[in-house]
Scaffold this active site. Structure first.
Site, PDB file in Angstrom:
ATOM      1  N   ASN A 214       0.855  -1.186   0.000  1.00  0.00           N
ATOM      2  CA  ASN A 214       0.000   0.000   0.000  1.00  0.00           C
ATOM      3  C   ASN A 214       0.891   1.235   0.000  1.00  0.00           C
ATOM      4  O   ASN A 214       1.495   1.577   1.013  1.00  0.00           O
ATOM      5  CB  ASN A 214      -0.893  -0.042   1.246  1.00  0.00           C
ATOM      6  CG  ASN A 214      -1.726   1.217   1.400  1.00  0.00           C
ATOM      7  OD1 ASN A 214      -1.682   2.103   0.550  1.00  0.00           O
ATOM      8  ND2 ASN A 214      -2.484   1.292   2.474  1.00  0.00           N
TER       9      ASN A 214
ATOM     10  N   CYS B 176       0.692   5.716   1.797  1.00  0.00           N
ATOM     11  CA  CYS B 176       1.033   6.063   3.177  1.00  0.00           C
ATOM     12  C   CYS B 176       1.974   7.258   3.148  1.00  0.00           C
ATOM     13  O   CYS B 176       2.814   7.371   2.260  1.00  0.00           O
ATOM     14  CB  CYS B 176       1.730   4.896   3.872  1.00  0.00           C
ATOM     15  SG  CYS B 176       0.699   3.438   4.015  1.00  0.00           S
TER      16      CYS B 176
ATOM     17  N   LYS C 194       0.334  -1.166  -4.977  1.00  0.00           N
ATOM     18  CA  LYS C 194      -0.994  -0.548  -5.034  1.00  0.00           C
ATOM     19  C   LYS C 194      -0.875   0.955  -5.230  1.00  0.00           C
ATOM     20  O   LYS C 194      -0.292   1.657  -4.413  1.00  0.00           O
ATOM     21  CB  LYS C 194      -1.769  -0.852  -3.752  1.00  0.00           C
ATOM     22  CG  LYS C 194      -3.152  -0.235  -3.778  1.00  0.00           C
ATOM     23  CD  LYS C 194      -4.109  -0.964  -2.903  1.00  0.00           C
ATOM     24  CE  LYS C 194      -5.480  -0.325  -2.927  1.00  0.00           C
ATOM     25  NZ  LYS C 194      -6.324  -0.826  -1.862  1.00  0.00           N
TER      26      LYS C 194
ATOM     27  N   GLY D 217     -16.140   3.858  -3.551  1.00  0.00           N
ATOM     28  CA  GLY D 217     -17.499   3.611  -4.013  1.00  0.00           C
ATOM     29  C   GLY D 217     -17.680   3.970  -5.482  1.00  0.00           C
ATOM     30  O   GLY D 217     -16.765   4.487  -6.141  1.00  0.00           O
TER      31      GLY D 217
HETATM   32  C1  LIG Z   1     -12.851   1.838   5.061  1.00  0.00           C
HETATM   33  C2  LIG Z   1     -11.763   1.610   4.069  1.00  0.00           C
HETATM   34  C3  LIG Z   1     -10.526   1.152   4.495  1.00  0.00           C
HETATM   35  C4  LIG Z   1      -9.499   0.940   3.595  1.00  0.00           C
HETATM   36  N1  LIG Z   1      -8.296   0.474   4.044  1.00  0.00           N
HETATM   37  C5  LIG Z   1      -7.293   0.249   3.154  1.00  0.00           C
HETATM   38  C6  LIG Z   1      -6.065  -0.293   3.574  1.00  0.00           C
HETATM   39  O1  LIG Z   1      -5.866  -0.612   4.740  1.00  0.00           O
HETATM   40  N2  LIG Z   1      -5.076  -0.470   2.645  1.00  0.00           N
HETATM   41  C7  LIG Z   1      -5.265  -0.175   1.326  1.00  0.00           C
HETATM   42  O2  LIG Z   1      -4.363  -0.351   0.524  1.00  0.00           O
HETATM   43  N3  LIG Z   1      -6.447   0.311   0.894  1.00  0.00           N
HETATM   44  C8  LIG Z   1      -7.456   0.527   1.778  1.00  0.00           C
HETATM   45  N4  LIG Z   1      -8.660   1.003   1.314  1.00  0.00           N
HETATM   46  C9  LIG Z   1      -8.844   1.233  -0.122  1.00  0.00           C
HETATM   47  C10 LIG Z   1      -9.547   0.032  -0.777  1.00  0.00           C
HETATM   48  O3  LIG Z   1      -8.772  -1.120  -0.665  1.00  0.00           O
HETATM   49  C11 LIG Z   1      -9.849   0.302  -2.255  1.00  0.00           C
HETATM   50  O4  LIG Z   1      -8.641   0.497  -2.946  1.00  0.00           O
HETATM   51  C12 LIG Z   1     -10.708   1.527  -2.477  1.00  0.00           C
HETATM   52  O5  LIG Z   1     -11.635   1.685  -1.441  1.00  0.00           O
HETATM   53  C13 LIG Z   1     -11.459   1.502  -3.817  1.00  0.00           C
HETATM   54  O6  LIG Z   1     -12.320   0.404  -3.922  1.00  0.00           O
HETATM   55  P1  LIG Z   1     -13.876   0.441  -3.529  1.00  0.00           P
HETATM   56  O7  LIG Z   1     -14.478   1.630  -4.185  1.00  0.00           O
HETATM   57  O8  LIG Z   1     -14.400  -0.868  -3.999  1.00  0.00           O
HETATM   58  O9  LIG Z   1     -13.935   0.578  -2.030  1.00  0.00           O
HETATM   59  C14 LIG Z   1      -9.705   1.208   2.228  1.00  0.00           C
HETATM   60  C15 LIG Z   1     -10.945   1.660   1.799  1.00  0.00           C
HETATM   61  C16 LIG Z   1     -11.986   1.869   2.684  1.00  0.00           C
HETATM   62  C17 LIG Z   1     -13.300   2.347   2.174  1.00  0.00           C
END
Ligand SMILES: Cc1cc2nc3c(=O)[nH]c(=O)nc-3n(C[C@H](O)[C@H](O)[C@H](O)COP(=O)(O)O)c2cc1C
Ligand SMILES: Cc1cc2nc3c(=O)[nH]c(=O)nc-3n(C[C@H](O)[C@H](O)[C@H](O)COP(=O)(O)OP(=O)(O)OC[C@H]3O[C@@H](n4cnc5c(N)ncnc54)[C@H](O)[C@@H]3O)c2cc1C
Ligand SMILES: Cc1cc2nc3c(=O)[nH]c(=O)nc-3n(C[C@H](O)[C@H](O)[C@H](O)COP(=O)(O)OP(=O)(O)OC[C@H]3O[C@@H](n4cnc5c(N)ncnc54)[C@H](O)[C@@H]3O)c2cc1C
Ligand SMILES: Cc1cc2nc3c(=O)[nH]c(=O)nc-3n(C[C@H](O)[C@H](O)[C@H](O)COP(=O)(O)O)c2cc1C
Ligand code: FES
Ligand code: FES
EC number: 1.3.-.-
Lengths: 322, 283, 322, 283
Positions: free
Chosen positions: A128, A131, A168, A220
């Site tokens: 990830n 950060c 990522k 979303g």
């Molecule tokens: C509540 C929440 C927590 C997330 N935590 C992480 C995380 O710990 N590490 C990471 O790489 N991405 C994290 N993300 C990003 C998601 O993995 C994803 O890349 C992003 O939300 C887009 O996909 P989606 O629209 O299906 O949620 C988080 C997203 C949300 C909504």
């Protein structure tokens, strides 16, 4: 005849292309109350950090039109507890697990990789990059190709060869292809995109930011068009690098968009908050859509939208299967 | 579990809306204190997160129904208030840890503020079935926002009402009358549901009497099933360590004295994993 | 008592803060069929180019969740025809007009500025930086501070001093503050943000991009959180630079979010496609919300979300009025 | 103008849905060929763009009603098909340039394909009121997709039907029969509505007979009022210059021979402002 949904994350085969997105599927135990986790292509963990983290204060969420802002701040138990309690739970059950890692310095990522290098049950490591780099005024690694490459390179050099390292990426950059290329050159076996673009909401009742942290990550369906564009651009530039597409996938049709744009697997995050069964439903819908379009294998659909109109999809499948 | 339920009846109860939904699987698994989450806005809604509601009532007709009582706060509850009989609703539940129920026939005070009272009635039924003494303290901003007074009067030993504007019962907070109710009823335990500041005040009264108190914590929730980590609040564990725990799966029912009410909305410096905190791993 | 809705775009006073976004209000004649254009804070023209442009092939639009993708490609009649037929129509009626300009080279922007410098009826010039720089491999000006600054500097040096020059920024950058600062340093009197982030949709029936152009600009409520974040970040860094906030504004509450984040005027684009009266409705809703919160002047609400919680909004209004 | 209309009736007509909406201001200003745009999905919908529909029928009852006839294509029309009497609909209209109507009592052939036929009936009424001779050619993929055959038979001199699958009338395209209808009726002018390829074919038949043809162009529209520039198609102007003109305000009715059907979806190299085209300004 049903569609062959197998896919490859670099050299690791997955039974299906739909995986949970990092930080959106808890430890696995929570979703296991709803369905058998073996039915997932893979489960991605929240980003694990070296130390336990309490995360950000609340409010941590705000709803936006077709989107969600979150500022959780990587709350988690830290790597020790993860290796002791969470990874074994998944490993014992044989659940395909992508371990996401997050750090504030290149050293912290390296340290995490060292801890994971000999841990059983790690299907892949996802780095990830969204950060803040505490050695560079908190500038997010993912915003710069060089910083991203340094992290990816160090993790790749530490992990055993048979564990793919996935970088990522975040969409908040002027040139996603440049960052993707830097990561691929640094040894990333696959790319995962998109992480949340940075957003914000103001609470018009309190006249203050809606999130305690001020800004937060947008996720979303609102961001699906950004995700499709990033996958498209990177697949066009780096057609041989496997991509996990994610960002706003709510339906099989959304997943198909990402696959046609060039993703060979699809991550589902926010949709899980709405529908705990989202991954299974999306995979089923995706299979139906592929079948209706005459695809016998998921792999044949990867990147098809890049082909000139009218070119036969069938003949090209050798080349597009990763 | 997820259920596509059919709305059986809708009604207004003073300032509130009540919806009865046919949801067999949920009704069957229900225990007092559980909540459900509801998808709002229909199939192409721009509202992504489910809305959480305590289950007020469960009945066995039509294979099992649940009743929700709610107030219109924003667009999600506005949409919900427009539902009519025969519309379908997408529910997930039952969610959360239910109320722990005493084995012995003790004396119990149930404190409810506004729609928070709704969740206490199934609990009261269970307690009464176990021969507990049940007394209610119900309150709200105004008379039309005090929920369930009639039903409380019917089933409880005593029911004490209060409103902030004095339009029903005593003028003031539920906690203004709680001490005397506890004394009068020799209460062994308090259960409470309502806004955080009311939970805090109820807890401090119970602490003064040195009796246990179970409170329902209402935190903004994005998932309701423990996977998003948005609903956390600082709670002291059995080991004395404060952790940011999830209201949805570690709660919503907590022992009041374990909740660090004054620190809700912050990360207490001594919480596990707090920035710069002692628990930080040395890498 | 009603709220004083006047605002300043640099030194130009507008009767109200709600203006149409570039490219979303036609020539003015179309909306004039629905209401009196004098009721707008200002009307922004589509980006005018030197030569007439036929734009992109169709399909030029695709709907996305709470959003719209467009790839119109700056279709327009060119500056000659604009000065001959369109600007005079607006000028004769005394309609506040922000003229947006777009070009493929710094020279083209300069040439446009020269043509506008003595044209009557130009309230302000908005420099659309989201155009590909044909001298730099088609890289969009807005992606880089230096390229943006060069364009803004050249336009500023040509326009008369009393016509504010507004730099319009795109969110597809790693650091919006850096680009904003470069533009302000180059002489921009105000900033306008956000232009459309780049997005894409794939048509899952044809298996091809939904837009003929492939990628397109994303607009509508989906991007509001990005707009609020950009306005917030730039206002925090450059509190004295007036900002026109835009991106996804559909309601008065959306407009208020941007104002509390630091915008002194609000642009409305895609909402006009849904509701031709959107600007009037939004201004009315905004006035009501301000009044309900005890504001007597719009100017007092600008940037209020940046103040520490509990600080009195009233006392600070001298400083926040621009 | 914008109107919040109430749905008066809903009905199914073979493969189509028909909605009658009370919309006085729109009904009053209506002329044949006008269309309206409808907001879909309710107040927190994720669907941002209005959907466009030709007005099929206008009546004066209830202060003025309009009737739309539509087929379910995607989520917007799906939502519309779920509307019931007494629901409200947000309409903008009347939009577009209506059909130009001949002053003299000429002989007219109206060609409609599938739901495209709907817009021709108010035109027929107007033409009949001007003592024109009206003949219909209606077609579709299958019998249930041919719209308005009964009404056409009632009002027109002749009505010729065709379907691609042969389930009603002649098997084939509307253009397969058009030539003989034009000949038989000694038509002076043709009006047509349907998909672009049908409009193209109709136009070439009319050109062969050297009679004018008015076609309705259906292009994806984001605004319907001329401000978004998404609905353009290449049309030759009076001056012989091809321009990318807006279907919503410059159309949707065009003279068929002016539309460059074969270039729809492209920017013809000789269009005004085409990339590299002759009209480019030298700066
Ligand atoms: C509540 C929440 C927590 C997330 N935590 C992480 C995380 O710990 N590490 C990471 O790489 N991405 C994290 N993300 C990003 C998601 O993995 C994803 O890349 C992003 O939300 C887009 O996909 P989606 O629209 O299906 O949620 C988080 C997203 C949300 C909504
Ligand atoms: C365990 C639990 C039980 C609840 N029981 C009831 C009940 O029985 N009756 C009742 O009227 N209300 C109850 N609530 C509160 C109810 O969930 C909110 O009023 C509702 O979510 C508001 O949605 P909205 O769209 O109307 O408002 P908005 O404020 O527009 O909602 C926007 C977002 O914030 C979230 N949100 C806002 N306020 C709250 C809140 N207080 N709690 C949780 N999420 C919130 C919503 O879920 C949504 O994501 C309960 C909340 C929880 C957590
Ligand atoms: C002037 C005009 C008159 C029309 N009259 C009728 C009519 O009388 N009856 C009828 O059934 N249909 C009519 N249509 C087509 C109708 O607008 C589309 O079927 C409808 O917009 C599809 O919406 P959807 O959400 O169901 O489909 P989707 O395909 O999901 O729509 C997605 C987006 O594309 C746009 N879109 C898709 N197809 C079309 C199209 N063919 N034309 C315009 N926009 C489109 C939609 O507006 C929306 O923005 C007309 C279109 C125009 C332009
Ligand atoms: C159809 C369309 C055309 C646009 N044309 C222009 C343009 O010519 N110049 C420009 O600077 N921005 C243009 N924009 C961007 C808008 O001005 C605005 O910055 C953006 O759409 C975000 O606002 P919105 O969400 O309110 O539409 C256009 C947007 C749309 C949707
Ligand atoms: S609401 Fe998601 S973890 Fe509690
Ligand atoms: S639909 Fe917007 S200009 Fe025609």
């Amino acid at each position: 005849m049903s569609v062959d949904m197998r896919t490859f994350l670099a050299h690791v085969e997955l039974d299906g292309p739909v995986i949970t997105a990092a930080g959106c599927a808890g430890t696995g135990r929570e979703l296991a109350q709803f369905f058998d986790l073996h039915r997932l292509g893979a489960l991605t963990t929240p980003s694990i950090t070296m130390a336990p983290r309490a995360g950000r204060p609340t409010p941590r969420m705000a709803e936006t039109p077709s989107g969600l802002l979150n500022a959780v701040g990587l709350q988690g138990p830290g790597i020790d507890s993860f290796l002791e309690r969470e990874l074994p739970w998944l490993a014992q059950r044989g659940i395909r697990t992508v371990v996401s890692i997050g750090g504030g310095t290149v050293n912290e990522y390296s340290a995490l990789a060292r801890r994971l290098a000999d841990a059983p049950g790690v299907t892949a490591v996802e780095v990830n990059l969204a950060c803040p780099n505490i050695e560079d005024r908190g500038r997010v690694f993912a915003r710069e190709g060089a910083a991203s490459a340094e992290v990816v390179g160090s993790v790749r050099s530490i992990m055993l060869g048979d564990v793919p390292v996935i970088a990522k990426l975040s969409p908040d950059v002027a040139d996603i292809v440049a960052v993707a290329t830097a990561c691929a050159d640094a040894g990333a076996d696959a790319l995962s995109m998109i992480n949340n673009p940075l957003g914000m909401a103001i609470d018009t009742a309190t006249l203050r930011p809606a999130l305690a942290a001020g800004t937060g990550g947008l996720s979303g369906p609102a961001i699906l068009p950004l995700a499709v564009r990033c996958v498209w651009q990177v697949h066009a530039a780096l057609p041989r690098v496997p991509i996990i597409g994610m960002g706003g996938v709510l339906t099989g049709s959304d997943a198909l968009q990402l696959i046609l744009a060039g993703a060979c697997a699809v991550g589902v995050g926010t949709a899980l908050f709405h529908d705990p069964y989202a991954c299974l439903r999306i995979e089923r819908e995706l299979a139906d859509l592929l079948q209706a379009r005459g695809f016998q294998r998921l792999a044949d659909a990867v990147g098809v939208a890049h082909r000139p109109p009218g070119s036969p999809a069938r003949h090209l499948h050798e080349e597009s299967s990763l | 579990m997820q259920v596509t339920g059919t709305v059986l009846t809708t009604r207004r109860v003073d300032a509130y809306h009540a919806l009865t939904v046919v949801a067999p699987g949920i009704a069957e698994r229900f225990r007092p204190g559980h909540f459900v989450s509801v998808a709002v806005g229909g199939s192409r809604s721009s509202m992504l997160t489910r809305r959480s509601f305590s289950v007020h009532d469960v009945r066995s007709d039509y294979g099992g129904t649940v009743e929700l009582v709610f107030t219109v706060r924003g667009p999600g509850t506005e949409w919900l208030a427009e539902r009519r009989a025969r519309d379908t609703l997408d529910l997930v539940g039952p969610l959360g840890r239910p109320f722990p129920v005493p084995r012995d026939p003790v004396s119990v005070v149930l404190v409810g503020f506004e729609y928070g009272s709704a969740v206490l009635f199934p609990l009261a039924d269970t307690l009464l079935a176990r021969s507990c003494r049940v007394d209610f303290v119900l309150g709200g901003g105004s008379a039309d926002r005090v929920f369930g007074a009639m039903r409380a009067r019917r089933i409880a030993e005593t029911t004490t009402l209060s409103t902030r504007d004095g339009s029903l019962g005593l003028r003031g907070e539920v906690t203004d009358v709680l001490a005397s109710v506890i004394t009068d009823t020799r209460a062994d335990v308090v259960y409470a549901c309502g806004p955080m500041e009311v939970m805090r005040a109820v807890t401090s009264v119970a602490i003064k009497f040195d009796i246990p108190v179970q409170v329902v914590a209402e935190e903004a929730m994005a998932c309701g099933i423990g996977i998003c980590m948005t609903c956390v609040l600082p709670v002291i564990g059995d080991d004395g360590v404060t952790r940011m725990v999830r209201a949805c799966v570690d709660g919503p029912v907590f022992r009041g004295e374990r909740v660090r009410f004054e620190d809700v909305g912050t990360i207490p410096f001594d919480a596990q994993g707090a920035p710069g905190g002692g628990a930080r791993h040395v890498s």
